[in-house]
Design a protein around this motif. Structure first.
Motif, mmCIF file in Angstrom:
data_model
loop_
_atom_site.group_PDB
_atom_site.id
_atom_site.type_symbol
_atom_site.label_atom_id
_atom_site.label_comp_id
_atom_site.label_asym_id
_atom_site.label_seq_id
_atom_site.Cartn_x
_atom_site.Cartn_y
_atom_site.Cartn_z
ATOM 1 N N THR A 1 -45.438 27.026 148.510
ATOM 2 C CA THR A 1 -44.566 26.229 147.653
ATOM 3 C C THR A 1 -43.888 25.127 148.455
ATOM 4 O O THR A 1 -44.016 25.066 149.680
ATOM 5 N N LYS A 2 -43.149 24.279 147.775
ATOM 6 C CA LYS A 2 -42.433 23.187 148.433
ATOM 7 C C LYS A 2 -41.406 23.696 149.443
ATOM 8 O O LYS A 2 -41.121 23.044 150.428
ATOM 9 N N THR B 1 -42.453 28.768 150.930
ATOM 10 C CA THR B 1 -42.617 30.169 150.545
ATOM 11 C C THR B 1 -44.100 30.384 150.254
ATOM 12 O O THR B 1 -44.747 29.529 149.665
#
Length: 81
Positions: A20-21, A24
């Motif tokens: 993710t950004k 994660t």
């Protein structure tokens, strides 16, 4: 890989992941989410994946190890009777 993957299950590439950004890592097993890795653990995993990204089996092994002992082989399959 022979001793670690005796039944060649990792050759089927059952594990996938997305980053993710917020860095994660979400790990999937046969398209079902099974683990979310965050913070320092995610950084270490990403570094290890980058080191072996050309070897799919090594990446699969890393993902299998980080997910832990969630699959024992004695789970009941959804069989229609």
């Amino acid at each position: 890989m022979g001793e670690l993957d005796k039944r060649n299950k990792l050759m089927e590439e059952p594990f996938t992941y997305i980053v993710t950004k917020k860095a994660t890592i979400i790990i999937y097993f046969h398209n079902k989410q099974i683990k979310v890795v965050k913070d320092k653990e995610a950084e270490r995993l990403l570094k290890k994946i980058k080191d072996v990204e050309n070897n799919i089996l090594e990446v699969q092994l890393l993902l299998a190890k980080i997910t832990g002992n969630f699959k024992h082989g004695n789970e009941k399959l959804n069989k229609k009777k």
